[in-house]
Write a protein that holds these residues in place. Structure first.
Motif, mmCIF file in Angstrom:
data_model
loop_
_atom_site.group_PDB
_atom_site.id
_atom_site.type_symbol
_atom_site.label_atom_id
_atom_site.label_comp_id
_atom_site.label_asym_id
_atom_site.label_seq_id
_atom_site.Cartn_x
_atom_site.Cartn_y
_atom_site.Cartn_z
ATOM 1 N N LYS A 135 4.773 16.742 -41.529
ATOM 2 C CA LYS A 135 5.799 16.952 -40.520
ATOM 3 C C LYS A 135 5.093 16.986 -39.181
ATOM 4 O O LYS A 135 4.103 17.695 -39.031
ATOM 5 C CB LYS A 135 6.454 18.322 -40.752
ATOM 6 C CG LYS A 135 7.934 18.258 -41.056
ATOM 7 C CD LYS A 135 8.495 19.654 -41.135
ATOM 8 C CE LYS A 135 9.502 19.816 -42.180
ATOM 9 N NZ LYS A 135 10.702 19.377 -42.352
ATOM 10 N N THR A 195 9.509 13.644 -40.490
ATOM 11 C CA THR A 195 9.132 14.115 -41.820
ATOM 12 C C THR A 195 8.738 12.919 -42.674
ATOM 13 O O THR A 195 9.435 11.911 -42.687
ATOM 14 C CB THR A 195 10.327 14.827 -42.503
ATOM 15 O OG1 THR A 195 10.791 15.847 -41.631
ATOM 16 C CG2 THR A 195 9.925 15.446 -43.832
ATOM 17 N N GLU A 216 13.756 10.879 -51.959
ATOM 18 C CA GLU A 216 14.147 12.030 -51.151
ATOM 19 C C GLU A 216 15.674 12.216 -51.213
ATOM 20 O O GLU A 216 16.417 11.257 -51.101
ATOM 21 C CB GLU A 216 13.701 11.749 -49.703
ATOM 22 C CG GLU A 216 13.883 12.883 -48.757
ATOM 23 C CD GLU A 216 12.876 13.992 -48.984
ATOM 24 O OE1 GLU A 216 11.919 13.815 -49.758
ATOM 25 O OE2 GLU A 216 13.064 15.061 -48.378
ATOM 26 N N THR A 271 7.525 11.927 -46.645
ATOM 27 C CA THR A 271 7.208 12.306 -48.031
ATOM 28 C C THR A 271 7.070 11.040 -48.864
ATOM 29 O O THR A 271 7.952 10.172 -48.840
ATOM 30 C CB THR A 271 8.305 13.157 -48.709
ATOM 31 O OG1 THR A 271 9.553 12.868 -48.141
ATOM 32 C CG2 THR A 271 8.056 14.623 -48.647
ATOM 33 N N SER A 296 2.798 14.585 -47.977
ATOM 34 C CA SER A 296 3.873 14.900 -47.046
ATOM 35 C C SER A 296 3.299 15.374 -45.727
ATOM 36 O O SER A 296 2.157 15.837 -45.659
ATOM 37 C CB SER A 296 4.797 15.963 -47.637
ATOM 38 O OG SER A 296 4.091 17.152 -47.806
ATOM 39 N N GLU A 348 11.343 15.535 -34.489
ATOM 40 C CA GLU A 348 10.577 15.997 -35.641
ATOM 41 C C GLU A 348 10.594 14.911 -36.715
ATOM 42 O O GLU A 348 11.658 14.483 -37.159
ATOM 43 C CB GLU A 348 11.192 17.281 -36.197
ATOM 44 C CG GLU A 348 10.364 17.865 -37.314
ATOM 45 C CD GLU A 348 11.079 19.013 -37.999
ATOM 46 O OE1 GLU A 348 10.647 20.158 -37.795
ATOM 47 O OE2 GLU A 348 12.061 18.766 -38.731
#
Lengths: 139, 184
Positions: B146, B173, A81, B175, B144, B171
């Motif tokens: 969220k 996230t 990322e 991935t 992924s 929040e």
């Protein structure tokens, strides 16, 4: 106004200002630059992984949050990322290695699988591998 | 702590016996807190994850100390005051895809999934259900998601003076790019 009150006010004002400056300094302080920091331990990746494998609690107490300089053979190079660079350094185990996450903008081309490197970083602990963060390439 | 590793390793072996599995040790989990006072972002690029295809089961694990912040002081507060990472160094999620039949693992493409499971951190386990996507690609699987979490649900105490600096809902996230695990 009496002189001593003036001096007292001056001193109080100075302390208050110094406090604010120090406070802002600490609040905005960036991470240690490990390129310049002196390592707490110099150890091979093989020995480091073995220390965690043999006795995780003892190794955690000794190495976690310390600056380590580790030497070993590059196993794999991955960018994740936001192009963060993760380099695995081989240990004596097939399932576990030392994974080093490098500071931003480290060039992945400096690492090739099979080459020997020396890396300085902060040890975060052991998951399935020994994890190192904030790493810089020494050589 | 050894027990968690063994648990993770055995679930991994158990999944192995069941069929095709995918894994990564370089996944990403980040969280973001936005308030008018300040934005706080923590990133972890050392996420270990295993996905099992026939069953839709998955395990994620992270070290709390691997979260990285822009400012050193934020990282210190996060570890020492909020997550108490010396006492609770790891966080684990074990879950399962609930709509597994809507994913065709043999056909490249993006699929919407819902995952339900147990999220453990700061010594508190909560059931969560999150939406995400799984992308079947050549030679691997990308996933992924969220979602939001509330720090207080995990008994993370945030003092009143700084409560306005940290969002009520963080929040999160996720991935990951997983490669197939070759059986040895």
């Amino acid at each position: 106004m009496k002189t001593y009150i003036k001096i007292l006010l001056g001193v109080v004002l100075f302390i208050a200002l110094a406090g604010i400056v120090v406070g802002i300094h600490f609040f905005r302080m960036p991470h240690k630059d490990l390129g310049k920091a002196k390592p707490d331990f110099i150890i091979t990746a093989v020995d480091l992984q073995k220390a965690f494998e043999d006795n995780e609690n003892a190794a955690t107490a000794k190495y976690v949050k310390k600056i380590l300089e580790i030497e070993g053979e590059v196993e794999s190079v991955k960018t994740g990322e936001a192009n963060v660079l993760n380099v695995s350094i081989k240990s004596g185990s097939d399932l576990s290695s030392v994974i080093c996450t490098f500071v931003p903008a480290t060039d992945p081309a400096k690492f090739t699988s099979g080459s020997r490197v020396t890396v300085r970083g902060e040890c975060s602990g052991f998951l399935m591998d020994v994890l190192m963060n904030n790493c810089v390439l020494v050589k | 702590m050894k027990r968690i590793v063994i648990l993770f390793a055995t679930s991994f072996l158990f999944l192995a016996a069941n069929g095709q599995k995918f894994m990564t040790k370089n996944g990403y989990i980040g969280f973001f807190s936005h308030t008018p006072m300040e934005d706080i972002k923590g990133d972890n690029n050392q996420v270990a994850a295993v996905l099992d295809i026939p069953t839709g089961e998955m395990v994620f694990q992270v070290l709390i100390k691997s979260f990285h912040f822009e400012k050193a002081l934020m990282e210190e507060h996060f570890n020492e005051n909020y997550m108490e990472s010396d006492k609770f160094p790891k966080s684990t999620f074990r879950g399962k895809i609930t709509n597994l039949s809507s994913v065709d693992f043999s056909k490249p493409g993006k699929y919407d999934v819902t995952v339900e499971g147990d999220l453990n951190m700061h010594d508190v386990t909560n059931k969560i259900s999150v939406k995400g996507t799984i992308e079947v690609v050549q030679g691997g699987l990308n996933a992924s998601s969220k979602f939001n979490i509330v720090p207080e649900d995990y008994k993370i105490a945030i003092p009143g003076v700084v409560r306005d600096n940290i969002a009520k809902n963080l929040e999160v996230t996720v991935t990951i790019k997983c490669a197939p695990v070759e059986s040895k």
